[in-house]
Structures are given as structure tokens and as C-alpha cells.
Design an enzyme around this catalytic site. Sequence first.
Site, PDB file in Angstrom:
ATOM      1  N   GLY A  84      10.653  49.149  39.670  1.00 21.85           N
ATOM      2  CA  GLY A  84       9.994  47.923  40.095  1.00 21.85           C
ATOM      3  C   GLY A  84      10.270  47.567  41.538  1.00 21.85           C
ATOM      4  O   GLY A  84      10.898  48.305  42.300  1.00 21.85           O
ATOM      5  N   ASP A  85       9.785  46.392  41.902  1.00 24.74           N
ATOM      6  CA  ASP A  85       9.820  45.910  43.278  1.00 24.74           C
ATOM      7  C   ASP A  85      10.892  44.831  43.400  1.00 24.74           C
ATOM      8  O   ASP A  85      11.909  44.877  42.705  1.00 24.74           O
ATOM      9  CB  ASP A  85       8.419  45.381  43.637  1.00 24.74           C
ATOM     10  CG  ASP A  85       8.125  45.385  45.119  1.00 24.74           C
ATOM     11  OD1 ASP A  85       9.013  45.021  45.897  1.00 24.74           O
ATOM     12  OD2 ASP A  85       6.990  45.718  45.503  1.00 24.74           O
ATOM     13  N   THR A 109      12.550  41.029  43.088  1.00 26.00           N
ATOM     14  CA  THR A 109      12.472  39.833  42.256  1.00 26.00           C
ATOM     15  C   THR A 109      13.647  38.927  42.577  1.00 26.00           C
ATOM     16  O   THR A 109      14.550  39.281  43.340  1.00 26.00           O
ATOM     17  CB  THR A 109      12.422  40.180  40.760  1.00 26.00           C
ATOM     18  OG1 THR A 109      11.990  39.021  40.025  1.00 26.00           O
ATOM     19  CG2 THR A 109      13.776  40.630  40.230  1.00 26.00           C
ATOM     20  N   CYS A 145       7.680  40.951  42.787  1.00 23.39           N
ATOM     21  CA  CYS A 145       7.186  42.219  42.246  1.00 23.39           C
ATOM     22  C   CYS A 145       6.042  42.785  43.084  1.00 23.39           C
ATOM     23  O   CYS A 145       5.267  43.618  42.613  1.00 23.39           O
ATOM     24  CB  CYS A 145       6.763  42.074  40.786  1.00 23.39           C
ATOM     25  SG  CYS A 145       8.079  41.456  39.714  1.00 23.39           S
TER      26      CYS A 145
END
Length: 237
Positions: free
Chosen positions: A83-84, A86, A188
Site C-alpha cells: 500500500g501507500d 496512511t 493511500c
Amino acid sequence: MNQPEPGKLELSYHPLMEYGTAWELQKKSVLAIDAGEANEQLILLQHPPTYTIGSQNHPEHLLLSKEQLEEQGIALFEIDRGGDITYHGPGQLVGYPLLKLGEEGKVDLRGYLRRLESVIIDYLAAQGIEGTRKPEYTGVWVGDEKICAIGVKFNKSRSRRGFITSHGFAFNISEGIGRRGFQGIIPCGISSYGITSLEECSGRSFELEQVAEALIPYFLRHFPYEAVRAESPVPAD
């Protein structure tokens, strides 16, 4: 044919734990689980204000400078989950399931993510809230606003076929959380949708520890374990 006995799942809750402490705890626990020296675990907690950048590694989605992070007291970690970027902070329930996958010879990594989403969706339904998925993204949404982010790592087992999971979900509980830490990032990497919380969707107030306790049966619905309480939880920071 007799069904196998469910494995033990050790449960622990920590009111507040520094992100670095929790990350080290996960790494040590994954090794111990893999070696057969510890039960599988579900760690529930809150973090102080923290941004984490996952393996997609888009630092441009962080909108604050190093100086601004220091001024606002927000920690930053580049970590090994998928994921990115957060945000984690007070008012958000973070769950770290440390589970063996592939014990029966089948590894369904995508299915694991869907089951995590289902835990949150089922809990929301019990609160009268319709949680949904978006096919192009991982996580749980209410309308066009994200209420729960999910990002995991599948650690390859050293002792058998399969994986041990780490990292997990971040479930927004407190009203206004989207107006605090999330404003300093493109969450995200998604700029077209907003952030919401359990309190905003329900119009009610919630104690985070009570949500953590109430979420456990929904987790066990999708991950059938025998739940046991941790005997010596790691002290909170």
C-alpha cells in the site's frame, strides 16, 4: 470426517503504543510464531500521531515538510507493508493479525484481504451502517468515504509452506479524525474520496477499547480460532 481443532489466537489490547515499538513487536512475534514458539495473535491498539509509507513508496503523497512534521508532533516511518501512505493516531483502532496462511496447502492472499474487510463490514452492519468495498481499492467504505484502511505484509515462512501475516487494518472511530492527521497526506494515494469515522456515520460516541472488545466476535466469525487472552501484554509507551 472430524474437523480439526481450531488453533489458539492470543488477544491483546494496548491503549497507546509508539509505532516503532509495535513494528518491532510484530517482527519478533512473526519469527516466534513461525518457529512454533508462540500462538498466532491479534494485537489491537492505538498509536500516537504517525504517518506510514508502504511499499508502493510515493513520498510525494506526504504533503508536509520534515519541519512541519516536527512542529505537529507526527512521526514518519517507511515500512514493509503493502500500500501507500496512511495516518495512524488517537481515535483510530489499529489491528495487527499475525496469522499462519497456507496450513492446509492453499494460500489465498486476496481472500485474506477480503476476510479482513468482512470483519469491519459485519461490525458496521450491527451498528446500522452499510460498509462497502470498491473493486479497485482495498479497504472499507461508507458511501464514497473510507472508514477503514487495510495494508498487510505476507511474511514467507521459514519452516513450512505458506506465510505469516503482519500489519493489518486501521479503523477510524472518533469524529473529526479525517480533519486532523489525514489532511497532511493524500491517503493511500487516493484524492477523489474522503475519510469518515464510526462516530460520524452513526451519530453516536464510542470508547475505543469497547469497540476493540466488540470487534473480536466478528473477527472470530471469519477467522475461526480459540481466543485466549495474552498473559503478559507488552506495556504501553
